[in-house]
Motif scaffolding. Sequence first.
Motif, mmCIF file in Angstrom:
data_model
loop_
_atom_site.group_PDB
_atom_site.id
_atom_site.type_symbol
_atom_site.label_atom_id
_atom_site.label_comp_id
_atom_site.label_asym_id
_atom_site.label_seq_id
_atom_site.Cartn_x
_atom_site.Cartn_y
_atom_site.Cartn_z
ATOM 1 N N ALA A 131 0.809 -1.220 0.000
ATOM 2 C CA ALA A 131 0.000 0.000 0.000
ATOM 3 C C ALA A 131 0.843 1.272 0.000
ATOM 4 O O ALA A 131 0.684 2.132 -0.860
ATOM 5 N N LYS A 132 1.748 1.405 0.957
ATOM 6 C CA LYS A 132 2.484 2.659 1.119
ATOM 7 C C LYS A 132 3.417 2.951 -0.055
ATOM 8 O O LYS A 132 3.384 4.049 -0.630
ATOM 9 N N ALA A 133 4.260 1.994 -0.420
ATOM 10 C CA ALA A 133 5.195 2.217 -1.524
ATOM 11 C C ALA A 133 4.469 2.466 -2.849
ATOM 12 O O ALA A 133 4.851 3.383 -3.583
ATOM 13 N N PRO A 134 3.423 1.692 -3.187
ATOM 14 C CA PRO A 134 2.707 2.005 -4.432
ATOM 15 C C PRO A 134 2.176 3.437 -4.480
ATOM 16 O O PRO A 134 2.281 4.108 -5.513
ATOM 17 N N LEU A 135 1.635 3.918 -3.363
ATOM 18 C CA LEU A 135 1.107 5.280 -3.352
ATOM 19 C C LEU A 135 2.216 6.312 -3.512
ATOM 20 O O LEU A 135 2.132 7.227 -4.353
ATOM 21 N N LEU A 136 3.270 6.192 -2.714
ATOM 22 C CA LEU A 136 4.315 7.209 -2.736
ATOM 23 C C LEU A 136 5.139 7.170 -4.022
ATOM 24 O O LEU A 136 5.589 8.210 -4.514
ATOM 25 N N LEU A 137 5.335 5.986 -4.593
ATOM 26 C CA LEU A 137 6.005 5.905 -5.892
ATOM 27 C C LEU A 137 5.135 6.511 -6.992
ATOM 28 O O LEU A 137 5.635 7.213 -7.872
ATOM 29 N N SER A 138 3.844 6.249 -6.935
ATOM 30 C CA SER A 138 2.930 6.832 -7.927
ATOM 31 C C SER A 138 2.971 8.347 -7.859
ATOM 32 O O SER A 138 3.018 9.040 -8.887
ATOM 33 N N GLN A 139 2.958 8.869 -6.656
ATOM 34 C CA GLN A 139 2.999 10.320 -6.472
ATOM 35 C C GLN A 139 4.308 10.901 -7.001
ATOM 36 O O GLN A 139 4.313 11.917 -7.714
ATOM 37 N N ALA A 140 5.428 10.255 -6.666
ATOM 38 C CA ALA A 140 6.730 10.776 -7.069
ATOM 39 C C ALA A 140 6.939 10.718 -8.579
ATOM 40 O O ALA A 140 7.616 11.577 -9.166
ATOM 41 N N LEU A 141 6.357 9.706 -9.226
ATOM 42 C CA LEU A 141 6.553 9.522 -10.664
ATOM 43 C C LEU A 141 5.471 10.187 -11.505
ATOM 44 O O LEU A 141 5.555 10.182 -12.740
ATOM 45 N N LEU A 142 4.472 10.773 -10.857
ATOM 46 C CA LEU A 142 3.359 11.371 -11.585
ATOM 47 C C LEU A 142 3.807 12.411 -12.621
ATOM 48 O O LEU A 142 3.316 12.386 -13.753
ATOM 49 N N PRO A 143 4.713 13.331 -12.304
ATOM 50 C CA PRO A 143 5.079 14.325 -13.326
ATOM 51 C C PRO A 143 5.629 13.704 -14.607
ATOM 52 O O PRO A 143 5.364 14.203 -15.708
#
Length: 270
Positions: A131-143
């Motif tokens: 849960a945590k890593a998928p969310l934070l990686l998605s956020q960081a890679l969004l741009p």
Amino acid sequence: MNQKINACQTENTNNQTPVMLVTGSARRIGAAIVKAAHSQGYHVIIHCHRSEQDADNLADQLNDIRANSAKVIVADLAIVNDGAALESFIEHILKSFGQLDVLVHNASRFYPSPLGSIDRTQWDELFLTNAKAPLLLSQALLPYLKRQQGCIVSLLDIHAHDRPFSNYTVYNMAKAAHRMMVQSLALEMAPEVRVNGVAPGVNILPDPTSDQAIDETQQLDIIRSIPMQRIGTPNEIAHSVLYLVQAQYVTGEIITVDGGRSLTMAGGHL
């Protein structure tokens, strides 16, 4: 965090070939997704933590087929707890091929947490990968995904929705959170980035040498409970992932790939 680049590989910041990153992709379902994407012309980034040799072997195999098309990044996903480490990880991803078109969340820890023995370590580890890593990686890679009008695909579990495993409460909760992440991010990231999920049933059995190994009697019981009367394959999961990558008008969807097992299952044990 350690990034590996084979000697024959070089950075290509002007690359127009689509690039896919799959977390936990040195073996099993993750490797099947990488191979399927590579066969369709993608450059692939193979992420691993402990299976470095398997990741290297897979990259070598793919680079023999098409030179400079696969790279390996080694990292503990706990890097999401450290801003500087996460930033460095993202930089290494972008340096691999200069862009990112597809992010696949496949890395996952899976083990029981029987009530009465649940502790903080289990909670932290199972929620980190599921849960945590998928969310934070998605956020960081969004741009970078926005730049490519890209997409995210998450590997979930048929037990993450209404049919929990007995004695796996923490895992069930973490995968349920991941499922909600898919639906939430599909709203927040639209229209630039699509977000979808694949929920496997029994598409691969645990390693026979692991503490999750299933004996022959259990395997037969599982097969009898599946309408298609067989265990699924990693390639069938990979096929669904690639469909979602290419389905330009699909977002917020979760495809169940379980041979019909969820139609006859009420939850409980494997």
